[in-house]
Scaffold this motif. Structure first.
Motif, PDB file in Angstrom:
ATOM      1  N   THR A 175       0.788  -1.153  -0.084  1.00 47.59           N
ATOM      2  CA  THR A 175       0.052  -0.039   0.125  1.00 47.59           C
ATOM      3  C   THR A 175       0.861   1.266   0.009  1.00 47.59           C
ATOM      4  N   TYR A 176       0.265   2.338  -0.294  1.00 48.21           N
ATOM      5  CA  TYR A 176       1.076   3.683  -0.268  1.00 48.21           C
ATOM      6  C   TYR A 176       1.448   3.750   1.226  1.00 48.21           C
ATOM      7  N   ASP A 177       0.632   3.718   2.020  1.00 46.84           N
ATOM      8  CA  ASP A 177       1.186   4.241   3.745  1.00 46.84           C
ATOM      9  C   ASP A 177       2.315   3.248   3.932  1.00 46.84           C
ATOM     10  N   GLU A 178       2.471   1.997   3.490  1.00 42.85           N
ATOM     11  CA  GLU A 178       3.505   1.214   3.748  1.00 42.85           C
ATOM     12  C   GLU A 178       4.706   1.771   3.138  1.00 42.85           C
ATOM     13  N   GLY A 179       4.580   2.125   1.954  1.00 43.17           N
ATOM     14  CA  GLY A 179       5.817   2.520   1.119  1.00 43.17           C
ATOM     15  C   GLY A 179       6.141   3.913   1.659  1.00 43.17           C
ATOM     16  N   VAL A 180       5.352   4.557   1.867  1.00 45.51           N
ATOM     17  CA  VAL A 180       5.994   5.930   2.968  1.00 45.51           C
ATOM     18  C   VAL A 180       6.806   5.415   3.951  1.00 45.51           C
ATOM     19  N   ALA A 181       5.870   4.565   4.820  1.00 40.73           N
ATOM     20  CA  ALA A 181       6.686   3.926   6.101  1.00 40.73           C
ATOM     21  C   ALA A 181       7.878   3.360   5.942  1.00 40.73           C
ATOM     22  N   ALA A 182       8.128   2.590   4.807  1.00 37.76           N
ATOM     23  CA  ALA A 182       9.447   1.825   4.596  1.00 37.76           C
ATOM     24  C   ALA A 182      10.586   2.845   4.174  1.00 37.76           C
ATOM     25  N   ALA A 183      10.352   3.874   3.454  1.00 44.63           N
ATOM     26  CA  ALA A 183      11.257   4.743   2.920  1.00 44.63           C
ATOM     27  C   ALA A 183      11.625   5.751   4.248  1.00 44.63           C
ATOM     28  N   ALA A 195       1.357  -5.724  -3.375  1.00 42.27           N
ATOM     29  CA  ALA A 195       0.211  -4.877  -3.749  1.00 42.27           C
ATOM     30  C   ALA A 195      -0.941  -6.202  -4.272  1.00 42.27           C
ATOM     31  N   GLY A 196      -1.919  -6.109  -3.755  1.00 36.56           N
ATOM     32  CA  GLY A 196      -2.832  -7.046  -4.013  1.00 36.56           C
ATOM     33  C   GLY A 196      -2.615  -8.607  -3.374  1.00 36.56           C
ATOM     34  N   TYR A 197      -1.640  -8.712  -2.849  1.00 40.84           N
ATOM     35  CA  TYR A 197      -1.098 -10.084  -1.934  1.00 40.84           C
ATOM     36  C   TYR A 197      -1.364  -9.748  -0.365  1.00 40.84           C
ATOM     37  N   THR A 198      -1.925  -8.741  -0.075  1.00 35.96           N
ATOM     38  CA  THR A 198      -2.361  -8.729   1.609  1.00 35.96           C
ATOM     39  C   THR A 198      -3.633  -8.445   1.347  1.00 35.96           C
ATOM     40  N   PRO A 199      -4.364  -8.684   2.974  1.00 34.70           N
ATOM     41  CA  PRO A 199      -5.873  -8.924   2.583  1.00 34.70           C
ATOM     42  C   PRO A 199      -6.448  -7.618   2.499  1.00 34.70           C
ATOM     43  N   PRO A 207      -1.047  -5.073 -12.727  1.00 33.63           N
ATOM     44  CA  PRO A 207      -0.270  -4.391 -11.668  1.00 33.63           C
ATOM     45  C   PRO A 207      -0.940  -3.267 -11.087  1.00 33.63           C
ATOM     46  N   ASP A 208      -0.930  -2.889  -9.884  1.00 37.85           N
ATOM     47  CA  ASP A 208      -1.324  -1.682  -9.411  1.00 37.85           C
ATOM     48  C   ASP A 208      -0.481  -0.246  -9.822  1.00 37.85           C
ATOM     49  N   LEU A 209      -0.775   0.046 -11.023  1.00 37.86           N
ATOM     50  CA  LEU A 209       0.134   1.117 -11.552  1.00 37.86           C
ATOM     51  C   LEU A 209      -0.409   2.446 -10.784  1.00 37.86           C
ATOM     52  N   ASP A 210      -1.520   2.805 -10.333  1.00 35.37           N
ATOM     53  CA  ASP A 210      -1.845   3.847  -9.802  1.00 35.37           C
ATOM     54  C   ASP A 210      -0.949   3.942  -8.259  1.00 35.37           C
ATOM     55  N   LEU A 211      -0.602   2.872  -7.669  1.00 32.07           N
ATOM     56  CA  LEU A 211       0.187   2.718  -6.638  1.00 32.07           C
ATOM     57  C   LEU A 211       1.592   3.255  -6.927  1.00 32.07           C
ATOM     58  N   VAL A 212       2.068   2.707  -8.211  1.00 31.40           N
ATOM     59  CA  VAL A 212       3.452   2.832  -8.614  1.00 31.40           C
ATOM     60  C   VAL A 212       3.465   4.390  -8.807  1.00 31.40           C
ATOM     61  N   GLY A 213       2.648   4.979  -9.474  1.00 31.28           N
ATOM     62  CA  GLY A 213       2.447   6.605  -9.441  1.00 31.28           C
ATOM     63  C   GLY A 213       2.526   7.459  -8.597  1.00 31.28           C
ATOM     64  N   ARG A 214       1.859   6.825  -7.525  1.00 30.11           N
ATOM     65  CA  ARG A 214       1.618   7.661  -6.218  1.00 30.11           C
ATOM     66  C   ARG A 214       3.013   7.439  -5.457  1.00 30.11           C
ATOM     67  N   VAL A 221      13.007   7.846  -2.472  1.00 29.91           N
ATOM     68  CA  VAL A 221      13.757   6.703  -2.895  1.00 29.91           C
ATOM     69  C   VAL A 221      13.463   5.898  -4.240  1.00 29.91           C
ATOM     70  N   PRO A 222      14.160   5.245  -4.841  1.00 27.88           N
ATOM     71  CA  PRO A 222      13.500   4.618  -5.973  1.00 27.88           C
ATOM     72  C   PRO A 222      12.582   3.740  -5.782  1.00 27.88           C
ATOM     73  N   VAL A 223      11.517   3.874  -6.653  1.00 29.31           N
ATOM     74  CA  VAL A 223      10.117   2.772  -6.622  1.00 29.31           C
ATOM     75  C   VAL A 223      10.240   1.751  -7.671  1.00 29.31           C
ATOM     76  N   ILE A 224      10.356   0.529  -7.316  1.00 31.75           N
ATOM     77  CA  ILE A 224      10.554  -0.520  -8.440  1.00 31.75           C
ATOM     78  C   ILE A 224       8.951  -1.102  -8.668  1.00 31.75           C
ATOM     79  N   ALA A 225       8.692  -1.087  -9.565  1.00 32.12           N
ATOM     80  CA  ALA A 225       7.189  -1.489 -10.058  1.00 32.12           C
ATOM     81  C   ALA A 225       7.363  -3.238 -10.268  1.00 32.12           C
ATOM     82  N   GLU A 226       6.708  -3.908  -9.414  1.00 32.82           N
ATOM     83  CA  GLU A 226       6.701  -5.293  -9.404  1.00 32.82           C
ATOM     84  C   GLU A 226       5.205  -5.874  -9.008  1.00 32.82           C
ATOM     85  N   GLY A 227       4.919  -7.061  -9.758  1.00 32.90           N
ATOM     86  CA  GLY A 227       3.661  -7.623  -9.387  1.00 32.90           C
ATOM     87  C   GLY A 227       2.717  -7.676 -10.291  1.00 32.90           C
TER      88      GLY A 227
END
Length: 273
Positions: A175-183, A195-199, A207-214, A221-227
């Motif tokens: 998720t977006y919030d997890e990405g921010v917290a991870a950085a 993305a899509g593999y947690t409840p 792929p969740d391209l909206d999440l990639v963009g946000r 930090v670099p964002v890697i699109a995967e999934g």
């Protein structure tokens, strides 16, 4: 949610035991700047990140029990991907990583899938150290907020990897919030792998391209699109949305899934007349 649903774009779980040597490899002190940006960490890191920027990284993994679940086979798959233009390789399990590291000089993202808990992608610091010792340039691990089996926080885990191995850390989030917290926790790269593999995250066939963009717009930090990136257009669109690089796995390296897609499509087709 089943174990298979929670695997993300990477496949397979790997070995179930941790070797005795957990010391990792590399420098014993962490670099001062852990953000993973091109301006940060010195020439070697700059070159590592520059090598994959705007390019495809191929994930070479197989499920346990499959004919291709063999370290030598995965190494050959990685070599084939390199011959096709892969800028880097993502692989799992110490033995696969050692084989691939010995065969290729490409940037290597390593992880270790182990255990039956929600957090199974490099679930503990000990797993992370072994991934680094096997030759990974970047240690990928679960970057969600879920409890880790060893009780450490994500920030504590990232710090330990930096301090004891000198490796970069890629946080796999959903998720977006997890990405921010991870950085904020010090991750050098953030991937949309889960993305899509947690409840609680948004799923779907692609792929969740909206999440990639946000995340690409928001994070330093670099964002890697995967999934679930299954087509060349999806991969290109991820770059257009701001992804630093794109990881593609199943659509390139998992013939069982690829064959199933074709078999299903042909089976559903109706001849004219």
């Amino acid at each position: 949610m089943s174990q298979a649903d929670r695997r993300g774009s990477d496949v397979g779980r790997g070995d179930s035991t941790i070797p005795a040597d957990r010391r990792g490899r590399g420098d014993s002190t962490a670099p001062a700047d852990r953000r993973g940006s091109d301006a940060g960490r010195g020439g070697a890191v700059n070159a590592l990140l520059a090598a994959v920027r705007g390019r495809v990284i191929v994930s070479c993994q197989a499920y346990p029990g499959e004919p291709m679940r063999d370290a030598d086979t995965m190494c050959r798959v990685a070599q084939a991907a390199a011959a096709g233009g892969a800028a880097g390789i993502r692989a799992q399990g110490p033995e696969d990583l050692r084989r691939i590291r010995a065969a290729l000089d490409l940037p290597l993202i390593g992880l270790w899938k182990d255990g039956a808990d929600d957090v199974f992608i490099t679930p503990t610091v000990e797993h992370a150290f072994e991934v680094a010792a096997a030759g990974a340039d970047i240690v990928a691990l679960d970057g969600t907020g879920r409890p880790r089996p060893d009780g450490r926080t994500l920030a504590q885990t990232v710090r330990a990897v930096h301090e004891h191995t000198g490796r970069l850390v890629m946080a796999d989030v959903s998720t977006y919030d997890e990405g921010v917290a991870a950085a904020d926790a010090g991750a050098d790269l953030v991937g949309t792998t889960l993305a899509g593999y947690t409840p609680y995250s948004r799923g779907g066939p692609g792929p969740d391209l909206d999440l990639v963009g946000r995340l690409s717009r928001a994070l330093p930090v670099p964002v890697i699109a995967e999934g679930r990136i299954h087509t060349t257009e999806q991969a290109a669109e991820a770059i257009r949305r701001g992804a630093y690089a794109v990881v593609v796995g199943t659509a390139i390296t998992h013939p069982t899934s690829i064959t199933r897609w074709f078999a299903r499509a042909i089976g559903d087709a109706r001849p004219p007349g």
